[in-house]
Every structure is written in structure tokens, then in C-alpha cells.
Design a protein around this motif. Structure first.
Motif, short mmCIF file in Angstrom:
data_model
loop_
_atom_site.label_atom_id
_atom_site.label_comp_id
_atom_site.label_asym_id
_atom_site.label_seq_id
_atom_site.Cartn_x
_atom_site.Cartn_y
_atom_site.Cartn_z
N ASP A 79 28.60 -21.72 58.13
CA ASP A 79 28.25 -21.58 56.72
C ASP A 79 27.94 -20.11 56.43
O ASP A 79 27.02 -19.53 57.00
CB ASP A 79 27.03 -22.45 56.41
N ALA A 211 30.01 -25.36 61.41
CA ALA A 211 30.00 -26.18 60.20
C ALA A 211 31.13 -27.22 60.24
O ALA A 211 32.02 -27.17 61.09
CB ALA A 211 30.15 -25.29 58.97
N ASN A 232 23.03 -31.25 58.14
CA ASN A 232 23.31 -30.28 57.08
C ASN A 232 22.13 -30.17 56.11
O ASN A 232 21.72 -29.07 55.73
CB ASN A 232 24.57 -30.68 56.31
#
Length: 280
Positions: A79, A211, A232
Motif C-alpha cells: 500500500d 497488499a 487490512n
């Protein structure tokens, strides 16, 4: 000819078992605390590096992936809103909490094998002792996350209030699974070995060190993993990014709590049989 049917006077009722179990937990709380205190003292007192070993697996695992990413050996999908070091440290820390929560029922009871058949005491005390140890280690790991947030000047927003709830959902899920496998794991030692071997593979389908892929088969595979949404959101809550799956975390918590209660009753009913088998 008259037919007589004989049945046991003692019938098992789920809610009565729960009531008796919580009564035993309350009465054995002091014993559980002393067992946890003894284990923690022996674990850290006899170690030169002390508390470092609570962080060592997290640090070494994080360093491996940071090195692979920085060297270009592996092109990690991460991310972009979060520094990769912070992304990995938070992910591996939460993963460590997940795996420890899963194994704590089995390891706590296994550590007391020598006294199970010799001393009569509520066996739930061993589970509570494990929770105390888990809580202590959890505190150390959360301190490490807080340190890295300070190092990277990340100021969590209001979203951080969701983090404890999401973390409890993760821990409740893993502990419910661990409690269900504990009776079998006490009889067959292969169970623990299979779990410790298989769990690392699950990590690669969970957004721990990278991710969720943007497309393709692995994207679908990640989305089938309930841990994806929990991890997440846990990470996002810590760094001030919006949390999108609170309803899912609530569903996981409710289902896991029900499984946990069922697992506790199974544990309570199976322990006399297990003690007879492993003691004989």
C-alpha cells in the motif's frame, strides 16, 4: 416379559455446562494467574536477552521482507499510503498475535501434562493462564507498534478506536480454532506439528507483508480469506486510513464467540477422557 431401560442420571446440558465452567474459572482465577506468572518468569528470567525474544520473530521476519523489497529481489505489492517498513511491522505483529492466540490453548495444557493426572483442579485454569500470558505478550507487541508509529511520525486518527475491536475479532477467531483442535492435539502430537507447518502458508494468502493483488487469481484467493479484511482494517485503523469492513468484523466476532463457547464445553467434557489416555 418386562423390559427395563437403564440410563445415566447425569445428563449433559450445554448451558448448565457453561454455567459450571464459568464458576470453575472464577474459583481458579488465582491459580491461573500464578501459573502464568511462573511461566513468564521462567521464560524471561533464564534468558540473557529477556523481553527481546518476544519481538525477535517479528523483527527477523520483517527484516527479511524489507531486505528482499529494497534489494529488488522481490517486487512487493504494498500500500503506497503506508511506508513499507511500517506496513510489514504492523502486519507481522498482528500475524504473530493471530498465531499465538491459536496455539495458546494447546501449549498451555501441554505445558501442564505432568500434573494433569496427579492434581485435581479445574482444567479451565490452564486456558485462563494461557490468556494471561497472551495478554502480557500482546502488551509488549503493541508497544513495539507504537514505537514504529512514533518513528515514522504517523499520527492515528479517530479510526484507531476501531483497532481494539478488530484485534479482538482476530484473536477470538484464532482462539476458537485453537480450542477446537486442542483435544485432538493433546492426544496426537502430530496435530501441533501440522498446524505450525501449515500456518506459514496461510500468511502468504493474507495481506501481512504485501497488499492484496490488484487482479488475477491471487486477488480472488485473497478475497476468499476472511483474514484479508480483518488485517487490512487493523492496519488502516492504526495509520489513520478509513476502515471499511467493521460489519464483517462484527460477524466474525459473533460467530467466533459461539464457536469458542462450544469449544470450551467440548474441552471440559473431553478432558477426563484425554487425561486417562495420556496418563495411562
Amino acid at each position: 416379559m418386562k423390559t427395563s431401560v437403564y440410563s445415566s442420571d447425569k445428563q449433559t446440558h450445554f448451558f448448565q455446562e457453561l454455567k459450571d465452567m464459568f464458576t470453575d474459572i472464577k474459583s481458579s482465577n488465582f491459580l491461573a494467574f500464578q501459573l502464568a506468572k511462573r511461566d513468564l518468569q521462567s521464560q524471561y528470567r533464564q534468558s540473557f536477552l529477556g523481553f527481546f525474544w518476544a519481538f525477535a520473530p517479528i523483527i527477523t521476519n520483517s527484516l527479511v521482507w524489507i531486505f528482499l523489497n529494497n534489494s529488488g529481489t522481490v517486487n512487493v505489492n504494498s500500500d503506497q499510503k503506508i511506508p513499507y517498513v511500517l506496513f510489514v511491522v504492523i502486519g507481522t505483529t498482528v500475524w504473530s498475535i493471530f498465531t499465538e492466540s491459536m496455539m495458546i490453548p494447546l501449549t498451555s495444557v501441554n505445558s501442564a501434562r505432568s500434573i494433569l493426572s496427579k492434581i485435581n483442579f479445574p482444567k479451565e485454569a490452564l486456558l485462563i493462564s494461557g490468556i494471561y500470558k497472551l495478554g502480557f505478550n500482546l502488551g509488549l507487541k503493541l508497544l513495539m507498534i507504537a514505537l514504529f508509529l512514533v518513528i515514522y511520525s504517523v499520527k492515528p486518527g479517530i479510526e484507531i478506536l476501531y483497532f481494539p475491536f478488530i484485534l479482538i475479532s482476530i484473536m477470538c477467531l484464532s482462539m476458537s480454532i485453537g480450542l477446537l483442535i486442542t483435544p485432538l492435539g493433546l492426544i496426537y502430537t502430530d496435530i501441533a506439528k501440522v498446524i505450525t507447518t501449515a500456518i506459514p502458508f496461510l500468511m502468504y494468502f493474507t495481506p501481512v507483508v504485501y497488499a492484496v493483488p490488484q487482479q488475477g487469481f491471487f486477488k480472488k484467493l485473497f478475497e476468499l480469506n476472511p483474514l484479508t479484511f480483518l488485517f487490512n482494517d487493523a492496519r488502516n485503523a492504526l495509520v489513520g486510513i478509513s476502515v471499511d469492513n467493521l460489519n464483517f468484523a462484527l460477524i466474525v466476532l459473533v460467530i467466533s464467540s459461539i464457536i469458542l463457547l462450544i469449544g470450551l464445553v467440548i474441552f471440559r467434557k473431553s478432558m477426563p477422557i484425554i487425561i486417562e489416555k495420556i496418563g495411562g
